[in-house]
Write an enzyme that holds these catalytic residues in place. Structure first.
Site, PDB file in Angstrom:
ATOM      1  CB  CYS A  75       0.630 -10.181 -31.244  1.00 56.28           C
ATOM      2  SG  CYS A  75       1.383  -9.583 -32.760  1.00 56.28           S
ATOM      3  CG  HIS A 112      -2.150 -13.339 -33.404  1.00 57.27           C
ATOM      4  ND1 HIS A 112      -2.800 -12.449 -32.572  1.00 57.27           N
ATOM      5  CD2 HIS A 112      -1.307 -12.611 -34.167  1.00 57.27           C
ATOM      6  CE1 HIS A 112      -2.372 -11.227 -32.839  1.00 57.27           C
ATOM      7  NE2 HIS A 112      -1.470 -11.293 -33.810  1.00 57.27           N
ATOM      8  CD  GLU A 153      -4.962 -14.796 -30.838  1.00 52.62           C
ATOM      9  OE1 GLU A 153      -3.979 -15.325 -30.276  1.00 52.62           O
ATOM     10  OE2 GLU A 153      -4.946 -13.628 -31.290  1.00 52.62           O
TER      11      GLU A 153
HETATM   12  N1  GLN Z   1       1.377  -3.543 -33.504  1.00 52.92           N
HETATM   13  C1  GLN Z   1       2.271  -4.648 -33.354  1.00 52.92           C
HETATM   14  C2  GLN Z   1       3.065  -4.925 -34.603  1.00 52.92           C
HETATM   15  O1  GLN Z   1       2.720  -4.509 -35.661  1.00 52.92           O
HETATM   16  C3  GLN Z   1       1.533  -5.892 -32.882  1.00 52.92           C
HETATM   17  C4  GLN Z   1       0.533  -6.391 -33.864  1.00 52.92           C
HETATM   18  C5  GLN Z   1      -0.466  -7.337 -33.247  1.00 52.92           C
HETATM   19  O2  GLN Z   1      -0.664  -7.380 -32.046  1.00 52.92           O
HETATM   20  N2  GLN Z   1      -1.117  -8.119 -34.073  1.00 52.92           N
HETATM   21  O3  GLN Z   1       4.078  -5.586 -34.547  1.00 52.92           O
END
Ligand code: GLN
Length: 545
Positions: free
Chosen positions: A388, A517, A519
């Protein structure tokens, strides 16, 4: 089908001692005895979901398939129970009140005075029963966050009390309590637990079982003491000493016949234990040889003088599952990106790690340090997985240092950057402008298509995947040609081709960033392919040292 049973798990003395693990481990043993289980989490916060809580205060935000931002315990349940849990299994005070008020505004109470009692606990019960029905569960385990005696969970305990009256014999209470062994005395003390039981009694509930957490096992005399003072049979006091791994807990419970005792108390049949999964996992784990060192770069590790790794719980679990699958031991290192900003030599600590993960995150703090770490991984052929924000940071690093876009940035940090390689998702402008920030990220499961022959496709063994998301910003496709021209491969996109979900660098032995994600999907015996691949690559790094 027989009517379902309900187990409420509540905390005594202090929180953070493993109620979630107790729920998951007990659930796993009941499941191994052939029962259909579901698990619910109640967070007493007024926040409607966990998405608006600072991870340093609340821990990881776990995202469900249907896009709910929940507590990390939901992740523990999914991993132990092999379930896909949805929104209905998670509630907060805010969510419950919001539902009651919405129903009142829709005249849903038919002109009645709507009162905190019984209407709020009624809503809690409605949700518990709906979740149980949806899962067709024979047993629902409901964890009430925090500890008994806290003003804020009183209405949830009231719901448990009401259910106990309505579903006679089918609702049991399990108190997870902590029994300290003060260093100066050297003896396990039961008094705090006795006090917790008294406090629970004041809400009209009495524990049917006590899970005795502590640094060591509770002994027979102390079990007897709690039995005498707290109305719990001594053999319903289950020893739960600290163990090396949370995956040891089901076996610990089973050795004390916890699941059998629970089934007996619910008057359910004692079905035999079928091939328990946790035993195969522990066997694999015990067979590991050698060690890989995995560095996780995150800004949410330190809180005051303490280190908190809960924020990255699912990431850490996913790494562990992959290490076990690869037959290798694991050393995790928490790395602080801000240290790389302050001193230029600090980055050299990466020379000692075999793989690097940059997990999700938000905001400005530590980003420049993360970029330095990613650059180190890229230039030194260190296996890298960006999750992410970690993927977004990898795009920024590559844009600046390889594509020579000096001002490359995400508009999350620099809204007016002339080179917004990471920019807001379509439709997010109005959310930001109008302050609609809770629950409005791109959340939950989305499909993704992989380019044939890419590293991603090789690891997944398929070209179509589904993964869970939580972000507001994304790869800006205006820069796709430029970055591809200097060696970046965009190996995963949304089916309409509009969103870039995976980037990789084929010149590098293992460099991959994903907008989602992974994970959240890893399970002890079904490690996630991306983490699996990372650890396989880490083994090679470690062997070539
Ligand atoms: N801050 C980033 C976004 O909003 C990544 C978010 C995250 O890592 N969950 O796109």
């Amino acid at each position: 089908m027989k009517k379902p049973c309900y187990l409420f798990v509540v905390g005594g003395v202090m929180s953070g001692v493993g109620k979630g693990t107790a729920v998951a481990a007990l659930g796993q043993t009941l499941k191994a005895r052939g029962f259909t289980i579901t698990a619910l989490k109640i967070d007493p916060y007024v926040n409607v979901d966990a998405g608006t809580m600072n991870p340093l205060e609340h821990g990881e935000v776990f995202v469900t398939k249907d896009g709910d931002e929940t507590d990390q315990d939901i992740g523990t349940y999914e991993r132990f129970l092999g379930l896909e849990i949805t929104k209905i299994n998670y509630m907060t005070t805010g969510r419950v009140y919001q539902a009651v008020i919405d129903r009142e505004r829709a005249l849903g109470y038919g002109g009645k005075c709507v009162e905190v009692v019984p209407h709020v606990p009624e809503e809690v019960i409605r949700r518990i029963e709906a979740a149980t029905k949806l899962a067709k569960a024979e047993i629902a385990i409901i964890e009430i966050g925090g500890t008994v005696g806290e003003y804020q969970n009183i209405l949830f305990l009231e719901a448990a009390r009401m259910m106990q009256v309505r579903h006679r014999g089918r609702v049991k209470i399990i108190l997870v309590s902590y029994l300290p062994v003060p260093g100066s005395i050297g003896e396990m003390k039961t008094k705090p637990t006795q006090t917790a039981v008294r406090t629970l009694n004041a809400t009209g509930l009495s524990p049917d079982f006590v899970v005795a957490r502590g640094p060591v096992s509770i002994d027979r005399p102390r079990q007897q003491k709690i039995a005498d003072f707290c109305q719990v049979p001594w053999d319903h006091i289950i020893a739960a000493p600290d163990v090396k791994s949370i995956y040891d807990v089901p076996e610990l419970f089973e050795k004390q016949n916890f699941s059998k005792k629970v089934l007996t108390s619910l008057k359910l049949p004692l079905r035999p234990l079928a091939k328990p999964l946790w035993r195969s996992y522990l066997k694999q784990k015990a067979a590991a040889s050698g060690t890989v060192v995995v560095g996780v770069v995150g800004k949410y590790f330190s809180t005051g003088d303490f280190i908190l790794s809960d924020v990255y719980l699912s990431v850490i679990e996913a790494i562990k599952h992959a290490a076990v699958a690869n037959g290798v031991g694991l050393e995790l290192r928490w790395l602080n990106p801000e240290a790389y900003e302050k001193s230029s030599g600090a980055i050299n600590e990466l020379k000692e790690v075999d793989a690097l993960i940059v997990p999700g995150g938000f905001g400005n703090r530590g980003v420049e340090g993360k970029l330095k770490a990613i650059r180190f991984a890229r230039e030194n052929k260190l296996p890298f997985l960006g999750l992410c924000y970690g993927m977004q940071a990898a795009v920024i690093e590559f844009s600046r240092n390889v594509a020579k876009l000096k001002f490359a940035n995400t508009t999350e940090i620099m809204p007016n950057t002339p080179q917004p390689v990471i920019d807001l998702l379509a439709g997010q402008h109005s959310n930001l402008q109008n302050g609609r920030l809770g629950g409005t990220l791109r959340l939950g499961e989305y499909p993704c298509e992989l380019s044939p022959n890419s590293l991603a496709a090789k690891l997944y063994g398929t070209n179509k995947i589904k993964e869970r998301h939580r972000h507001r910003y994304e790869f800006n496709v205006d820069y796709a040609d430029k970055l591809q021209g200097v060696g970046m491969v965009l190996s995963g996109t949304s089916p309409d081709g509009k969103l870039v979900e995976i980037i990789e660098l084929p010149e590098h032995p293992f460099f991959i960033g994903v907008q989602f994600h992974p994970e959240f999907l890893s399970k002890p015996l079904a490690p996630h392919p991306l983490f699996n691949g990372l650890i396989t690559a880490a083994k090679k790094t470690s062997q070539s040292r």
